[in-house]
Scaffold this active site. Sequence first.
Site: not given
Ligand code: AP5
Length: 216
Positions: A13, A88, A127, A160, A171
Amino acid sequence: MNIVLLGPPGVGKGTQAKRLSAALGIPQISTGDMLRAAVSAATPLGLEAKSQMQSGGLVSDDVVIGLIRERLQAEDAREGFILDGFPRTLSQAQALDQMLSQGGKSLDSIIHLTAPDDEIVKRLSGRMLCQSCGAIFHDSVNPPSRGGVCDVCAGPVVRREDDHPDVIRERLKVYAEMTEPLVQYYGERSGYATVSAVESPDSVQAKLLKLLGRGS
Ligand code: AP5
């Protein structure tokens, strides 16, 4: 163009939101990035969110809805936005619909990115993230060209804290329980689409731009 990117942790994402933001000229709004910034700055919000984020749980709906409500009022979000990591939960999705309709707006596109769990674990385990600008790397797919130094801003590139195997499992569990029901919530709407993210980042981006009417 008002866009939501939905999908499990690590599906890409953030990677795609940054690319779409550059291609479409609208901001990426990531609740994960906003919360991580608050944790780093040790603000009261960051102190409240820290333990939930470290364990892979969700931060409270009230907190994230408040963050998004304020962020969507900013000038740069007037012409559109890409939401990454929000909503979410069902409550967050309902709150988003309500705040958009109050401003006479709605979602144009809800894109559900998918990948199997084993691919997700591989992505998250490798990552790396720039601590300064948030650029996303992977130790085998797209490593930074100079070791631990960001290609974009020369900031430090780190792992991270929540990309630990136990936390990744939690997660994924929380995603299945709390966020996957949004597929039903949005599934019948015009603008909803499911896109497989099991291709290179360039191919996924091309598919998304085509879907959004901006690609060939
Ligand atoms: P990346 O693009 O970083 O993936 P992502 O989907 O953004 O993953 P996140 O881990 O950031 O999502 P998340 O939803 O768990 O975390 P968030 O920060 O929102 O890609 C991942 C890896 O794959 C990278 O190394 C990239 O290079 C590689 N890659 C990408 N595309 C690829 C491809 N096509 N092929 C191969 N490799 C590829 O949330 C973190 C925490 O914050 C949550 O756990 C929660 O505690 C809190 N939080 C955030 N938002 C909320 C909310 N709305 N409500 C409540 N708590 C929240």
